[in-house]
Design a protein around this motif. Structure first.
Motif, PDB file in Angstrom:
ATOM      1  N   ASP A  15       0.980  -1.260  -0.078  1.00 46.74           N
ATOM      2  CA  ASP A  15      -0.017  -0.108  -0.017  1.00 46.74           C
ATOM      3  C   ASP A  15       0.860   1.331   0.235  1.00 46.74           C
ATOM      4  OD1 ASP A  15       0.937   0.466   2.678  1.00 46.74           O
ATOM      5  OD2 ASP A  15      -0.822  -0.406   3.698  1.00 46.74           O
ATOM      6  N   GLU A  16       0.362   2.419   0.337  1.00 46.19           N
ATOM      7  CA  GLU A  16       1.049   3.651   0.074  1.00 46.19           C
ATOM      8  C   GLU A  16       1.925   3.970   1.231  1.00 46.19           C
ATOM      9  OE1 GLU A  16      -3.093   4.262   2.017  1.00 46.19           O
ATOM     10  OE2 GLU A  16      -2.316   3.354   0.328  1.00 46.19           O
ATOM     11  N   ASN A  17       1.761   3.262   2.223  1.00 50.64           N
ATOM     12  CA  ASN A  17       2.911   3.238   3.418  1.00 50.64           C
ATOM     13  C   ASN A  17       3.843   1.970   3.311  1.00 50.64           C
ATOM     14  OD1 ASN A  17       1.392   5.365   4.819  1.00 50.64           O
ATOM     15  ND2 ASN A  17      -0.168   3.901   5.375  1.00 50.64           N
ATOM     16  N   TYR A  18       3.951   1.563   2.149  1.00 54.51           N
ATOM     17  CA  TYR A  18       4.816   0.216   2.009  1.00 54.51           C
ATOM     18  C   TYR A  18       4.615  -0.781   2.702  1.00 54.51           C
ATOM     19  CZ  TYR A  18       8.533  -1.974  -0.647  1.00 54.51           C
ATOM     20  OH  TYR A  18       9.252  -2.876  -1.396  1.00 54.51           O
ATOM     21  N   THR A 395       2.435   3.122  -8.367  1.00 52.25           N
ATOM     22  CA  THR A 395       2.816   4.479  -8.031  1.00 52.25           C
ATOM     23  C   THR A 395       3.924   4.935  -7.081  1.00 52.25           C
ATOM     24  OG1 THR A 395       0.630   4.478  -7.841  1.00 52.25           O
ATOM     25  CG2 THR A 395       1.551   6.678  -6.826  1.00 52.25           C
ATOM     26  N   LEU A 397       6.599   5.967  -4.766  1.00 47.44           N
ATOM     27  CA  LEU A 397       6.844   6.442  -3.144  1.00 47.44           C
ATOM     28  C   LEU A 397       7.913   7.057  -2.906  1.00 47.44           C
ATOM     29  CD1 LEU A 397       6.168   3.014  -1.310  1.00 47.44           C
ATOM     30  CD2 LEU A 397       4.381   4.644  -1.916  1.00 47.44           C
TER      31      LEU A 397
END
Length: 583
Positions: A15-18, A395, A397
């Protein structure tokens, strides 16, 4: 969303927080490499363009590369790239430049091609079981697969189910399985044939997916005693394995190592037939990348230009043909057979080496020209898996460093004055065309981050032919070198985190200092005794055994039946106190 883009079955999604996504396909966990990627991203980076070790501007380096390309014939240019990053815009689309120029490419055969072709010969596709199919099986047979390290989510599915392992050594996967069979290197095809003979004899075979009468005729040519002798198992052991197959109907996971061994493609194909003979549809798994409907040819531009190729196993022994070697997405000095010859050709001035890489790989360190690349954490891309049916819109990061493959290819195209529709087509439009059969679009991927796609091709009935004759099969006579994945490394990647592996050769018979000799040369090694068959030597993939050289440097593999190189080949051990090879 962001997907790990490496050459790995699992293609973990974050996710966007890896953090690994908690649902499909990553189920909230990843490997030791995935956990370290954010840290590795800031280490050992190529921070600028370099020419002969001196920092220069990017435009100057691109101009120099362009002059070099204009100064040679197209077929004197070789570009080498592979699966260091599995993104469609990283691995595939940039190859258009080299196909427009008319340069020579590799045939991408080093890892899995032989097995793909061997299985496709029977099914028309190498597409096998999907993750949801695997959940339905009550047992698994890991055949030449170190799944506990190299296929961690597949292992998760089966860790509490009945597990059978078939390998040439007592691997970690074999140790953790309920039943393990250690067979002679290269004898996988013989064992598959012996099992099918027993299936017919015992009435286990079903006519649903295979022409059993034709199969019987093909099997009649093989003598059971000779098959057992080749495999080096007792008749009781082989019959026990046949009974286990008949009782459990396990999913058969076929490791890529099968294709790189003796009888490679035939072995992979015959193993894939076993479930079909028992009436089990889609009862094997090798790699599903050919079943998603992604048009890789369109991305590379080979639908327009017939590529000129050289075998990946033969690059190191064909360098005299080339004056310029352009490398991206790979580390051939370490990973290709005869890779040390690249170093020798560059140092002698016979070869101009250009490397585009985010990191100072062993190949980048010796290059005449180095261009800084961007990592998968720093750029947009579309990523597929050769296991699970998800396309991921990658996407970034982290802030972008370097230049992407697409940007570099466009810069070189402009500098060379090339004008061709393949080069002017927008990369995202090309991706849209390439994924049209998957049922999704770039727009949907951007919006959702990840889309589950349906297989474009699935195996139905299996063809018995091509079936090898006894004369077509063979076995190594001496000691055989085999290798497997290490849990902390992906081929030559992650030395920044875990250090370089000045490794050893494990042997069932030798101990001490000495040399390992193959058709491509000799290398000094340290041998450590281990629980291995006497004729098996084992090493972890891409281990540095002597300075900057890996065991691949002494390999000069022949091609197997379906075009892939036989990497698990015969070698000789020479102990320090003897100039006579000890077999």
């Amino acid at each position: 969303m962001i997907a790990c883009t490496r050459d790995c079955y699992d293609t973990c999604v974050f996710d966007e927080n890896y953090q690994p996504v908690k649902g499909e396909p990553t189920f909230g966990f990843t490997c030791s490499r995935g956990r370290m990627d954010l840290r590795r991203n800031e280490m050992n980076r190529v921070d600028s363009a370099y020419v002969d070790g001196k920092q220069v501007g990017l435009e100057q380096a691109v101009s120099l590369i362009s002059r070099a390309l204009r100064g040679v014939k197209p077929d004197e240019i070789l570009h080498v790239e592979y699966d260091g990053n599995q993104g469609l815009l990283t691995w595939y689309y940039p190859a258009r430049l080299w196909n427009v120029i008319g340069a020579v490419s590799t045939d991408y055969s080093i890892c899995s091609l032989e097995g793909h072709e061997g299985i496709k010969a029977h099914y028309g596709t190498s597409m096998g079981a999907l993750p949801e199919d695997m959940e339905k099986f009550s047992a698994v047979a890991f055949w030449g697969s170190e799944a506990v390290f190299s296929f961690i989510h597949g292992w998760r599915i089966f860790k509490d189910k009945y597990k059978i392992a078939i390998d040439v050594r007592m691997s970690e996967t074999a140790k953790r399985s309920e039943k393990a069979y250690v067979i002679r290197p290269g004898s996988d095809a013989y064992l598959a044939i012996a099992l099918m003979k027993i299936f017919l004899e015992q009435g286990y075979a079903k006519p649903d997916l295979v022409d059993l009468e034709l199969l019987r005729k093909r099997l009649e040519k093989f003598d059971m005693d000779e098959l057992l002798s080749a495999v080096n198992l007792s008749e009781d052991q082989v019959r026990e394995l046949a009974d286990l197959y008949a009782y459990y109907h396990p999913l058969t996971v076929i490791g890529f190592a099968i294709g790189r061994s003796w009888n490679g493609g035939h072995s992979a194909g015959l193993i894939s037939l076993i479930p079909a003979v028992l009436g089990v549809k889609r009862g094997f798994y090798y790699s599903n990348s050919g079943g998603w409907g992604i048009d890789f040819q369109y991305l590379r531009g080979t639908h327009v230009f017939q590529p000129k190729t050289v075998g990946m196993g033969e690059v190191g022994y064909n360098l005299d043909r080339f004056k310029v070697l352009f490398v991206w997405n790979s580390n051939p000095v370490v990973t290709l057979p005869g890779g040390n010859r690249i170093r020798e050709a560059v140092e002698s001035g016979k070869l101009l080496l250009v490397v585009h890489d985010p990191f100072w790989s062993e190949t980048a360190k010796i290059a005449n020209v180095v261009i800084p690349g961007s990592t998968f954490l720093e750029k947009e891309d579309v990523v597929y898996s050769y296991w699970h049916p998800y396309l991921v819109y990658n996407t970034p990061l982290r802030p972008k460093k370097g230049i992407t493959e697409v940007e570099l290819m466009h810069a070189l195209s402009w500098e060379l004055g090339l004008d061709h529709p393949l080069l002017s087509e927008d990369p995202w439009d090309a991706v849209n065309v390439a994924i049209r059969k998957t049922g999704t679009t770039v727009e949907e991927l951007r919006r959702k981050g990840m889309v589950k796609i349906k297989p474009f091709i699935t195996p139905e009935k299996a063809s018995v032919d091509p079936f090898p004759s006894p004369e077509e099969l063979g076995l190594p006579r001496g000691e055989v070198l085999v290798f497997s994945a290490h849990p902390n490394y992906t081929n030559s990647q992650f030395t920044e985190i875990y250090g370089k592996r000045e490794a050893v050769i494990y042997s069932g018979k030798y101990e001490g200092e000495g040399f390992l000799e193959g058709e491509g040369g000799r290398i000094r090694v340290k041998l450590v005794r281990a629980d291995l068959p006497e004729n098996v030597l084992f090493v972890y993939k891409s281990s540095l055994l002597s300075g900057e050289r890996t065991v691949n440097s002494i390999l000069r593999p022949v091609r197997n039946k379906f075009g892939g190189p036989r990497l698990n080949g015969e070698v000789r051990v020479i102990l320090e106190d003897s100039e006579n090879p000890r077999r």
